[in-house]
Design a protein around this motif. Structure first.
Motif, mmCIF file in Angstrom:
data_model
loop_
_atom_site.group_PDB
_atom_site.id
_atom_site.type_symbol
_atom_site.label_atom_id
_atom_site.label_comp_id
_atom_site.label_asym_id
_atom_site.label_seq_id
_atom_site.Cartn_x
_atom_site.Cartn_y
_atom_site.Cartn_z
ATOM 1 N N GLY A 147 0.830 -1.202 0.000
ATOM 2 C CA GLY A 147 0.000 0.000 0.000
ATOM 3 C C GLY A 147 0.857 1.242 0.000
ATOM 4 O O GLY A 147 2.095 1.164 0.061
ATOM 5 N N SER A 149 1.269 3.586 2.214
ATOM 6 C CA SER A 149 1.833 4.064 3.476
ATOM 7 C C SER A 149 2.640 2.934 4.115
ATOM 8 O O SER A 149 2.101 1.857 4.361
ATOM 9 N N GLU A 391 -5.656 5.810 1.199
ATOM 10 C CA GLU A 391 -4.865 4.575 1.276
ATOM 11 C C GLU A 391 -5.681 3.302 1.339
ATOM 12 O O GLU A 391 -5.126 2.213 1.266
ATOM 13 N N GLY A 402 -8.516 7.825 4.170
ATOM 14 C CA GLY A 402 -7.098 8.158 4.210
ATOM 15 C C GLY A 402 -6.768 9.036 5.396
ATOM 16 O O GLY A 402 -7.561 9.142 6.338
ATOM 17 N N ASN A 420 -4.672 5.307 -3.476
ATOM 18 C CA ASN A 420 -3.204 5.348 -3.509
ATOM 19 C C ASN A 420 -2.669 6.640 -4.113
ATOM 20 O O ASN A 420 -1.680 6.635 -4.849
#
Ligand code: SAM
Ligand code: SF4
Length: 446
Positions: A147, A149, A391, A402, A420
């Protein structure tokens, strides 16, 4: 056929990082992560020992796993159970006395040896809670971003010995990875799709790793080097100790736009008497001065913190000083805990242990104040715009979720094509713990 691996993670982000690395270490053996323990070939319970309650939860989870293990055996299969993390380190062999069906006990510094431990556990139970001289990071495979993060562990262990804390005993002495290995890992994460990297350490701002051309760097310098990586949009770091908040790191908050304007800076108490008994080695006024310097460097910096209420000897006056410090700083969010006596720590043997009902009552009062501050911080965003790293998918169809630069959870109805990516969102409403937003202008995905 792939073997099923289920990892149950307790505790902090460092444990989440370790769990991801354990899965990577086991992947060459054919283990793939499964969403649940049912039918798993290997279950790892990655534990936290910070508070008593956390350790107790582990043993009830192990009891539940025991039933799944028996069912698997009755079907002719085998489920190995491993206990990892800080409870494993603290209890070692003693885990077998309470849970004899556990196959592997592995500490936080030796999980790179899991392939050998799994092979050995097929024959007999095994414990590995060493503090090996060679750091585990030298033996771990290159990490994969999962992902946008990602976590990156740069520092482990602690030499501060706060009188309430088990970390120096379970994670060992302070260790900083070299700048080269951190930068390599960061580049690999960015190549794999990470837009945001959170640097992790029990005391992350005590990081003083080997510099690229000899000597050592501090965290502020490391952040400057990381910020130069193309494609990396956001940098965060956690958890910090106030004493290690040096000039260079404060300057990074002023100069580095990629460094997010949010800092988790635990203070634990607002009473100088209690801070001294905790061996924190600073006074409340020192903390306030550091906050002032940080805010002078970055005007919009939002702060969060950790608090312990009911530390041995804490009286009403001490607690009032904590409430006072909270009012003076104004936090965007914070964690408050009841003091939990940890065996082997100096505070556990102190006189003046505070009764549970007093701790609960103080915790409730502190949480009301912190909750009001967090709600006010969130409310102030309504009608404003914020850059949000989208995210994951939200709970409802068509919704994405997010984080804002200030770590606020943000929900928005938006097409999956912007998942993303960092999007400019207009905040339309605020809940105590989250914000709702709408898309202001769709940006090309990063
Ligand atoms: N290194 C960080 C620092 O210096 O503040 C904290 C790391 S510790 C893993 C996370 C938090 O757990 C601490 O900030 C503290 O508030 C809480 N904690 C640690 N030991 C505790 C105890 N015995 N009882 C209650 N809370 C505890
Ligand atoms: Fe624990 Fe943090 Fe104190 Fe280290 S500095 S002993 S990790 S609370």
């Amino acid at each position: 056929m792939a073997k099923k691996l289920f990892i149950k993670t307790y505790g902090c982000q460092m444990n989440a990082y370790d769990s991801a690395r354990m899965a990577e270490v086991l992947a060459p053996l054919g283990y793939a992560r499964a969403p649940g323990a049912d039918g798993a070939d290997l279950v790892i319970v990655n534990t936290c020992h910070i508070r008593e309650h956390a350790a107790e939860k582990v043993f009830s989870e192990l009891g539940r796993l025991r039933r799944l293990q028996q069912r698997r055996a009755s079907e002719g299969g085998r489920m190995l159970i491993a206990v990892a993390g800080c409870v494993a380190q603290a209890e070692g062999n003693a885990i077998f006395a309470r849970a004899p069906y556990v196959d592997i006990v592995v500490g936080p510094q030796t999980y790179h040896r899991l392939p050998e431990l799994v092979a050995a556990a097929m024959r007999a139970r095994i414990v590995d809670c060493d503090f090996p001289p060679e750091p585990k990071f030298d033996h771990l495979p290159e990490p994969r971003a999962d992902g946008p993060s990602a976590f990156l562990s740069v520092q482990e262990g602690c030499d501060k010995f706060c009188s309430f804390c088990v970390v120096p005993y379970t994670r060992g002495a302070e260790y900083s990875r070299s700048a080269a290995s951190v930068l390599d890992e960061a580049r690999a994460l960015v190549d794999g799709g990470a837009l945001e990297i959170t640097l992790l350490g029990q005391n992350v701002n005590a990081w003083h790793g080997e510099a690229l051309a000899g000597g050592t760097w501090g965290l502020g310098r490391l952040i400057r080097e990381l910020a130069a990586i193309p494609g990396l949009a956001r940098i965060r770091y956690t958890t910090s100790h106030p004493l290690d908040m040096d000039e260079e790191l404060i300057a990074a908050h002023r100069d580095e736009p990629k460094l997010m304007p949010f800092l988790h800076l635990p203070v634990q108490s607002g009473s100088d008497r209690i801070l001294a008994a905790m061996n924190r080695r600073h006074r409340a006024a020192d903390y306030l001065r550091i906050v002032e310097r940080l805010r002078a460097a970055r005007r919009d910096l939002a702060l969060s913190s950790d608090f312990i209420v009911g530390f041995p000897g804490e009286n009403e006056e001490d607690f009032a000083a904590t409430l006072d410090l909270v009012r003076q700083v104004g936090f965007a969010g914070a964690y408050a805990f009841k003091y939990s006596a940890r065996p082997g720590t100096p505070a556990a043997a102190k006189e003046g242990q505070v009764p549970m009902e007093v701790k609960e009552e103080r915790l409730a009062r502190l949480q009301v104040l912190l909750g009001e501050q967090q709600a006010a911080f969130n409310r102030a965003w309504v009608g404003r715009s914020s850059d949000v790293l989208l995210e994951r998918r939200g709970r409802y169809p068509g919704q994405l979720a997010g984080r804002s630069p200030y770590m606020q959870a943000v929900h928005v109805r938006a097409p999956a094509t912007v998942l993303n990516s960092v999007q400019r969102l207009r905040i339309v409403s605020a809940q105590p713990n989250s914000l709702a937003a709408e898309i202001e202008e769709e940006r090309a995905c990063a």
